[in-house]
Every structure is written in C-alpha cells, then in structure tokens.
Scaffold this motif. Structure first.
Motif, short mmCIF file in Angstrom:
data_model
loop_
_atom_site.label_atom_id
_atom_site.label_comp_id
_atom_site.label_asym_id
_atom_site.label_seq_id
_atom_site.Cartn_x
_atom_site.Cartn_y
_atom_site.Cartn_z
N LEU A 38 -9.77 -15.01 3.78
CA LEU A 38 -9.15 -13.70 3.98
C LEU A 38 -7.97 -13.51 3.05
N ASN A 39 -7.78 -12.27 2.60
CA ASN A 39 -6.52 -11.97 1.93
C ASN A 39 -5.52 -11.53 3.01
N LYS A 40 -4.30 -11.23 2.62
CA LYS A 40 -3.26 -10.92 3.60
C LYS A 40 -3.62 -9.66 4.42
N LYS A 41 -4.14 -8.65 3.77
CA LYS A 41 -4.48 -7.40 4.47
C LYS A 41 -5.60 -7.63 5.48
N GLN A 42 -6.62 -8.40 5.10
CA GLN A 42 -7.71 -8.70 6.02
C GLN A 42 -7.22 -9.52 7.20
N CYS A 43 -6.33 -10.45 6.93
CA CYS A 43 -5.78 -11.28 8.00
C CYS A 43 -4.98 -10.42 8.98
N LEU A 47 -5.90 -9.90 12.98
CA LEU A 47 -4.97 -10.31 14.05
C LEU A 47 -4.25 -9.15 14.71
N LEU A 48 -3.95 -8.11 13.95
CA LEU A 48 -3.13 -7.01 14.47
C LEU A 48 -3.90 -5.71 14.65
N GLY A 49 -5.07 -5.61 14.06
CA GLY A 49 -5.82 -4.36 14.12
C GLY A 49 -5.26 -3.30 13.19
N ARG A 73 -2.89 -16.43 -5.22
CA ARG A 73 -2.84 -15.30 -4.30
C ARG A 73 -2.82 -15.81 -2.86
N ASP A 74 -2.30 -14.98 -1.96
CA ASP A 74 -2.32 -15.34 -0.55
C ASP A 74 -3.75 -15.33 -0.04
N LYS A 75 -4.23 -16.48 0.40
CA LYS A 75 -5.57 -16.61 0.98
C LYS A 75 -5.46 -17.44 2.25
N PHE A 76 -6.30 -17.09 3.23
CA PHE A 76 -6.24 -17.74 4.54
C PHE A 76 -7.65 -18.04 5.02
N PRO A 77 -7.90 -19.26 5.52
CA PRO A 77 -9.23 -19.61 6.02
C PRO A 77 -9.46 -18.95 7.39
#
Length: 94
Positions: A38-43, A47-49, A73-77
């Motif tokens: 996930l990128n930051k916006k997808q994350c 989580l927040l909707g 870049r900011d990436k999150f599993p």
C-alpha cells in the motif's frame, strides 16, 4: 456514584469495541480489494475510510513499530498493517 461511573465506562468500552470491530470488518474486506503493498493514501483509506494522510501519519505512521517497507517511497505491507492494527488499535487515539 461509583456505579454510575462504572456504567459510563462500560458503555464507553462497548463503544470502542464496536468501532474496532467495524474497522476490522472493513479491513478484512479491504484485504481483497487493496494490493499487497500500500502507499500512504491507500493505507489511510483502508484504516480511516478517507484519504487523509495527515491523520494517518499522526495516528499510525508515527509509531516506530508500524509496519513499513524500506524503499524511497512510503510503502506498507497490507497484511502486516491489518495485523498490527488488530494488536495495537488502543494505541492509535489522538
């Protein structure tokens, strides 16, 4: 007075648990609609909707143990983020 306070605290706790369960159901459903990374916006959306990355940073990304993928870049599993939230939701209040 103690009885009233305990009732209020029980109601507050029940509300928090209800909110947590709603978010966890959304996260479980989103597990299949979001990519593995996930990128930051997808994350934030998962989580927040919302696409509010500022709130995402203050509530989640500010924790040293929040799962990240080391890259430019900011990436999150995705799955690790869902698991982290399940274990740490109580630490995410502002």
């Amino acid at each position: 007075m103690d009885t009233l306070l305990n009732q209020l605290l029980d109601q507050f706790e029940a509300g928090l648990m209800d909110r947590t369960m709603k978010v966890m159901r959304i996260a479980a459903d989103e597990k299949y609609s979001f990519p593995m990374e996930l990128n930051k916006k997808q994350c934030a959306r998962m989580l927040l909707g919302t696409d509010d990355t500022t709130t995402f940073d203050s509530r989640f990304n500010s924790h040293q143990d929040f799962p990240r993928i080391d890259c430019k870049r900011d990436k999150f599993p995705r799955d690790a983020v869902i698991e982290w939230y399940g274990k740490n939701w109580m630490r995410t209040g502002i």
